[in-house]
Motif scaffolding. Sequence first.
Motif, short mmCIF file in Angstrom:
data_model
loop_
_atom_site.label_atom_id
_atom_site.label_comp_id
_atom_site.label_asym_id
_atom_site.label_seq_id
_atom_site.Cartn_x
_atom_site.Cartn_y
_atom_site.Cartn_z
N GLU A 179 0.81 -1.21 0.00
CA GLU A 179 0.00 0.00 0.00
C GLU A 179 0.86 1.27 0.00
O GLU A 179 0.54 2.24 -0.71
CB GLU A 179 -0.94 -0.02 1.21
CG GLU A 179 -1.66 1.28 1.51
CD GLU A 179 -2.72 1.68 0.47
OE1 GLU A 179 -2.75 1.08 -0.62
OE2 GLU A 179 -3.49 2.61 0.77
N GLN A 182 2.17 1.68 -3.42
CA GLN A 182 1.06 2.05 -4.30
C GLN A 182 0.74 3.54 -4.21
O GLN A 182 0.71 4.26 -5.21
CB GLN A 182 -0.19 1.23 -3.91
CG GLN A 182 -1.48 1.64 -4.62
CD GLN A 182 -1.43 1.38 -6.11
OE1 GLN A 182 -0.88 0.37 -6.55
NE2 GLN A 182 -1.98 2.29 -6.90
N ARG A 183 0.55 4.01 -2.98
CA ARG A 183 0.19 5.42 -2.79
C ARG A 183 1.35 6.35 -3.14
O ARG A 183 1.12 7.45 -3.65
CB ARG A 183 -0.24 5.65 -1.34
CG ARG A 183 -1.46 4.86 -0.90
CD ARG A 183 -2.71 5.32 -1.62
NE ARG A 183 -3.90 4.67 -1.06
CZ ARG A 183 -5.13 4.87 -1.48
NH1 ARG A 183 -5.36 5.69 -2.51
NH2 ARG A 183 -6.15 4.26 -0.93
N HIS A 184 2.56 5.92 -2.85
CA HIS A 184 3.73 6.71 -3.23
C HIS A 184 3.80 6.84 -4.76
O HIS A 184 4.06 7.94 -5.29
CB HIS A 184 4.99 6.03 -2.69
CG HIS A 184 6.27 6.63 -3.22
ND1 HIS A 184 6.67 7.92 -2.94
CD2 HIS A 184 7.24 6.10 -4.02
CE1 HIS A 184 7.82 8.16 -3.56
NE2 HIS A 184 8.18 7.08 -4.21
N SER A 185 3.53 5.77 -5.45
CA SER A 185 3.62 5.80 -6.92
C SER A 185 2.54 6.72 -7.52
O SER A 185 2.73 7.29 -8.58
CB SER A 185 3.48 4.38 -7.50
OG SER A 185 2.15 3.91 -7.34
N GLU A 186 1.44 6.87 -6.80
CA GLU A 186 0.36 7.73 -7.30
C GLU A 186 0.69 9.22 -7.16
O GLU A 186 0.18 10.04 -7.91
CB GLU A 186 -0.94 7.43 -6.52
CG GLU A 186 -1.52 6.05 -6.81
CD GLU A 186 -2.63 5.67 -5.81
OE1 GLU A 186 -2.95 6.49 -4.93
OE2 GLU A 186 -3.13 4.54 -5.91
N ASP A 187 1.51 9.54 -6.17
CA ASP A 187 1.84 10.95 -5.92
C ASP A 187 3.24 11.05 -5.29
O ASP A 187 3.39 11.43 -4.14
CB ASP A 187 0.78 11.55 -4.98
CG ASP A 187 0.88 13.07 -4.90
OD1 ASP A 187 1.81 13.64 -5.53
OD2 ASP A 187 0.06 13.68 -4.20
N PRO A 188 4.27 10.70 -6.06
CA PRO A 188 5.61 10.59 -5.48
C PRO A 188 6.17 11.90 -4.94
O PRO A 188 7.04 11.89 -4.07
CB PRO A 188 6.47 10.06 -6.64
CG PRO A 188 5.67 10.31 -7.87
CD PRO A 188 4.24 10.31 -7.48
N ARG A 191 4.21 12.16 -1.36
CA ARG A 191 4.21 11.06 -0.39
C ARG A 191 5.57 10.37 -0.44
O ARG A 191 6.00 9.90 -1.50
CB ARG A 191 3.11 10.05 -0.70
CG ARG A 191 1.73 10.60 -0.49
CD ARG A 191 0.65 9.57 -0.78
NE ARG A 191 -0.63 10.26 -0.94
CZ ARG A 191 -1.51 10.03 -1.91
NH1 ARG A 191 -1.26 9.09 -2.82
NH2 ARG A 191 -2.63 10.70 -1.97
#
Length: 377
Positions: A179, A182-188, A191
């Motif tokens: 997770e 995942q979230r890092h990849s969405e808004d590197p 995050r």
Amino acid sequence: MKRDSLFCATRCSGLLCLLGGSRFNQFSIAVAIVSGIWLSAAVATAHAAQCVIVTLTGTGPGPGVFNGLAGPGTLVRYGDDSNNCGAVKLQFDVGRGTTLRLSQLGVFPAQLNGVFFTHMHTDHTEGFADLVTLRWFFNGAGPKIDVVCSSDIVSPRDFTVSCSKFTTHIGDAFIQSGEVAQRHSEDPKNRTAGGPADLIHTITFEPKEEPQGVWSSGDVKVSAIRSTHIVGHVSYRVETPAGSVVIGGDAGNDALTPPRASSTSDQVEKLAKGTDIIVHSTIHPIMAPDKGSGMFAYAFYRQSTATDLGAMAKRAGAKYLMLTHLIPAIGAERQGPWNIPGGPLTEADYRKAVEESGFTGNIIVGTDLASVRLPGN
Ligand SMILES: [Zn+2]
């Protein structure tokens, strides 16, 4: 800020100073007709009046759950009328559901200046992952949040209680699940790759027998003292120009079993001398091992009874005693697996238990979001 302005005397003379302002507003309008210039000057003065609000973010009965109560936690806000006493926001313990209660107050994780832990029992910490994950999710670029707690300590039973490991590894389950990636990849950009722990600045201290400063920001100073419950347990005092509050946590007496003078902590009493407000976990005397609850003796004796807390508050000269983490919860048929001799307790049962001590200050039998606001001195 002195309480010498007319508005301050009008708004904040009551012990429980409510957040509304209809009387104030009506009064303002009346005065405005008399003199607009004088009014604007007076409003500026009134807006600068310092204040502190202490709110129970959770009053639940411990690891168990009852009727939607959040796990133990206390929010202390300090500021002035212009920011609704919210310039500094400190959270003490983060039980289950803390972020939900904070959201009811309009306080979001990114707005907290610091989190303080009394001890590592899960009922006081299990809401922390939620809080810092939300912070990382929406405010992942920072700043870091200060998390204050006692340093690592080896239990007499030879394991280590470690707040610093708790905060370092708080996001590990979500790293393992993918997770965080995942979230890092969405808004590197916003995050961090390391997840929620990247946004925590852990400040540990060695608990002592005397109060020691552990955190401060401007006029707000937090001190701590060692207290007995489980190893590493500490209690805190927040000092502000508008008043002071002691967060006892689950503290009990160093003498773990009777005979002893009190179930309360001598260290907390020392910390609480002359304070305005004491917030403290409590257990009702009816749960004592000799009264038929069946509760483990050690679990009863390591808490402070409501009656003994009243006596301590009286000796300390506190104006308010806020009971929280009520064991058992009001209305509960059972406390976990244990009986409640005589049946479910009421608010009056807790109040009576405190009053038997002779404490004549204000007693708040805690429910979630119960608050006390103090006017500035
Ligand atoms: Zn505990």
